[in-house]
Design a protein around this motif. Structure first.
Motif, PDB file in Angstrom:
ATOM      1  N   MET A  49      93.586 -11.263  44.765  1.00 21.48           N
ATOM      2  CA  MET A  49      93.471  -9.782  45.179  1.00 21.48           C
ATOM      3  C   MET A  49      94.500  -8.959  44.742  1.00 21.48           C
ATOM      4  SD  MET A  49      92.742  -8.169  48.792  1.00 21.48           S
ATOM      5  CE  MET A  49      90.844  -7.799  48.788  1.00 21.48           C
ATOM      6  N   PRO A  50      94.427  -7.722  44.000  1.00 17.00           N
ATOM      7  CA  PRO A  50      95.447  -6.813  43.456  1.00 17.00           C
ATOM      8  C   PRO A  50      96.135  -6.554  44.638  1.00 17.00           C
ATOM      9  CG  PRO A  50      93.342  -5.866  43.372  1.00 17.00           C
ATOM     10  CD  PRO A  50      93.138  -7.204  43.833  1.00 17.00           C
ATOM     11  N   ALA A  51      97.452  -6.279  44.318  1.00 11.81           N
ATOM     12  CA  ALA A  51      98.583  -5.730  45.460  1.00 11.81           C
ATOM     13  C   ALA A  51      98.253  -4.222  45.792  1.00 11.81           C
ATOM     14  CB  ALA A  51      99.984  -5.433  44.531  1.00 11.81           C
ATOM     15  N   ALA A  52      98.217  -3.985  46.830  1.00 17.41           N
ATOM     16  CA  ALA A  52      98.029  -2.841  47.635  1.00 17.41           C
ATOM     17  C   ALA A  52      98.813  -1.690  47.098  1.00 17.41           C
ATOM     18  CB  ALA A  52      98.037  -2.759  48.940  1.00 17.41           C
ATOM     19  N   THR A  53      98.102  -0.561  46.926  1.00 18.33           N
ATOM     20  CA  THR A  53      99.016   0.654  46.407  1.00 18.33           C
ATOM     21  C   THR A  53      99.136   1.415  47.391  1.00 18.33           C
ATOM     22  OG1 THR A  53      96.863   1.798  45.655  1.00 18.33           O
ATOM     23  CG2 THR A  53      98.121   0.677  44.109  1.00 18.33           C
ATOM     24  N   LYS A  54      99.968   2.565  47.740  1.00 15.40           N
ATOM     25  CA  LYS A  54     100.289   3.188  48.818  1.00 15.40           C
ATOM     26  C   LYS A  54      99.452   4.628  48.514  1.00 15.40           C
ATOM     27  CE  LYS A  54     102.938   4.467  52.237  1.00 15.40           C
ATOM     28  NZ  LYS A  54     102.849   3.554  53.606  1.00 15.40           N
ATOM     29  N   VAL A  55      98.513   4.813  49.389  1.00 15.64           N
ATOM     30  CA  VAL A  55      97.599   5.854  49.368  1.00 15.64           C
ATOM     31  C   VAL A  55      98.449   7.192  50.113  1.00 15.64           C
ATOM     32  CG1 VAL A  55      95.538   6.750  50.081  1.00 15.64           C
ATOM     33  CG2 VAL A  55      95.666   4.389  49.398  1.00 15.64           C
ATOM     34  N   PRO A  56      98.418   8.217  49.249  1.00 19.14           N
ATOM     35  CA  PRO A  56      99.074   9.567  49.894  1.00 19.14           C
ATOM     36  C   PRO A  56      98.465   9.892  51.277  1.00 19.14           C
ATOM     37  CG  PRO A  56      98.351   9.673  47.551  1.00 19.14           C
ATOM     38  CD  PRO A  56      97.864   8.370  47.964  1.00 19.14           C
ATOM     39  N   LEU A  57      99.535  10.136  52.064  1.00 21.13           N
ATOM     40  CA  LEU A  57      98.959  10.519  53.277  1.00 21.13           C
ATOM     41  C   LEU A  57      98.031  11.819  53.311  1.00 21.13           C
ATOM     42  CD1 LEU A  57      99.300  10.059  56.415  1.00 21.13           C
ATOM     43  CD2 LEU A  57     101.302  11.741  56.463  1.00 21.13           C
ATOM     44  N   THR A  75      95.569  12.287  51.472  1.00 21.09           N
ATOM     45  CA  THR A  75      94.343  11.783  50.964  1.00 21.09           C
ATOM     46  C   THR A  75      93.644  10.894  52.230  1.00 21.09           C
ATOM     47  OG1 THR A  75      95.102  11.672  48.783  1.00 21.09           O
ATOM     48  CG2 THR A  75      93.222  10.299  49.414  1.00 21.09           C
ATOM     49  N   VAL A  76      94.745  10.318  52.525  1.00 25.14           N
ATOM     50  CA  VAL A  76      94.132   9.672  54.016  1.00 25.14           C
ATOM     51  C   VAL A  76      93.739  10.812  55.082  1.00 25.14           C
ATOM     52  CG1 VAL A  76      95.050   8.207  56.008  1.00 25.14           C
ATOM     53  CG2 VAL A  76      95.726   7.733  53.766  1.00 25.14           C
ATOM     54  N   VAL A  77      94.575  11.487  55.369  1.00 23.27           N
ATOM     55  CA  VAL A  77      94.031  12.547  56.378  1.00 23.27           C
ATOM     56  C   VAL A  77      92.622  13.211  55.853  1.00 23.27           C
ATOM     57  CG1 VAL A  77      94.451  14.825  57.335  1.00 23.27           C
ATOM     58  CG2 VAL A  77      96.281  12.966  57.026  1.00 23.27           C
ATOM     59  N   ARG A  78      92.438  13.519  54.435  1.00 15.35           N
ATOM     60  CA  ARG A  78      91.297  14.126  54.321  1.00 15.35           C
ATOM     61  C   ARG A  78      90.134  13.317  54.394  1.00 15.35           C
ATOM     62  NH1 ARG A  78      91.954  15.496  48.314  1.00 15.35           N
ATOM     63  NH2 ARG A  78      89.868  16.064  48.446  1.00 15.35           N
ATOM     64  N   LEU A  79      90.276  11.869  54.113  1.00 17.95           N
ATOM     65  CA  LEU A  79      89.356  10.987  54.192  1.00 17.95           C
ATOM     66  C   LEU A  79      88.754  10.679  55.852  1.00 17.95           C
ATOM     67  CD1 LEU A  79      87.412   8.623  53.421  1.00 17.95           C
ATOM     68  CD2 LEU A  79      89.207   6.856  53.464  1.00 17.95           C
ATOM     69  N   ARG A  80      89.950  10.525  56.559  1.00 24.24           N
ATOM     70  CA  ARG A  80      89.734  10.491  57.970  1.00 24.24           C
ATOM     71  C   ARG A  80      88.906  11.706  58.662  1.00 24.24           C
ATOM     72  NH1 ARG A  80      91.918  12.737  62.325  1.00 24.24           N
ATOM     73  NH2 ARG A  80      93.691  13.526  61.095  1.00 24.24           N
ATOM     74  N   LEU A  81      89.334  12.752  58.158  1.00 19.62           N
ATOM     75  CA  LEU A  81      88.558  14.297  58.658  1.00 19.62           C
ATOM     76  C   LEU A  81      87.164  14.198  58.099  1.00 19.62           C
ATOM     77  CD1 LEU A  81      91.540  16.636  58.515  1.00 19.62           C
ATOM     78  CD2 LEU A  81      90.232  15.477  60.676  1.00 19.62           C
ATOM     79  N   ALA A  82      86.861  13.735  56.680  1.00 25.51           N
ATOM     80  CA  ALA A  82      85.527  13.835  56.354  1.00 25.51           C
ATOM     81  C   ALA A  82      84.595  12.937  56.879  1.00 25.51           C
ATOM     82  CB  ALA A  82      85.653  13.372  54.675  1.00 25.51           C
ATOM     83  N   ALA A  83      85.210  11.637  57.217  1.00 21.25           N
ATOM     84  CA  ALA A  83      84.375  10.670  58.081  1.00 21.25           C
ATOM     85  C   ALA A  83      84.031  11.114  59.422  1.00 21.25           C
ATOM     86  CB  ALA A  83      85.243   9.197  58.096  1.00 21.25           C
TER      87      ALA A  83
END
Length: 145
Positions: A1-9, A11-19
């Motif tokens: 499995m590739p190393a995890a990349t740091k997702v910008p906060l 973007t995380v907030v936008r994904l959470r709110l959209a979900a």
């Protein structure tokens, strides 16, 4: 499995709110009239079959007194039935009634139709992107941390 990349906060907030917003809209479109907790418990029983009330509490990650009230409300609506546990007289088994199955089937049909209409309103490129993300979203839901 590739190393995890740091997702910008942000973007995380936008994904959470959209979900969250999509989940809320799908629940509203489903038209069950149930609370999110009631719908979740009923759906869990349909997916996993009959279970003891204590197991349902564990599955839904709620307290036993809360699940007892939830079961009583769903039973009063005729959506589930309780039956005594023959091995342990202190507890009950619960399962979905025909009325509960019918309610969930109609709910699923309405929510699916709503989502299909929403997807139809997107460009073909956006549709492809969203549909390509489904396996990753399913894997995201399986991650236990």
């Amino acid at each position: 499995m590739p190393a995890a990349t740091k997702v910008p906060l942000d973007t995380v907030v936008r994904l959470r709110l959209a979900a969250l917003r999509l989940g809320r809209r799908l629940r509203r479109q489903s038209g069950t009239g149930l609370t999110p907790s009631q719908e979740s418990a009923l759906s869990a029983l349909e997916r996993h079959g009959s279970m003891r009330i204590g197991r349902l509490a564990e599955h839904e990650q709620i307290g036993k007194s809360t699940v007892t009230r939830l079961v009583a409300n769903l039973e009063a609506l005729g959506l589930i039935r309780r039956r005594p546990d023959t091995e342990d007289g202190r507890t009950w088994w619960v399962d979905v009634t025909d009325r509960g199955h019918d309610l969930l089937a109609g709910s699923t049909e309405r929510a699916n139709a709503y989502l299909a209409r929403q997807l139809d309103g997107l460009s073909p490129a956006d549709q492809r992107h969203l549909l390509a993300a489904v396996p990753a979203l399913e894997r995201l839901l399986e991650v236990k941390r």
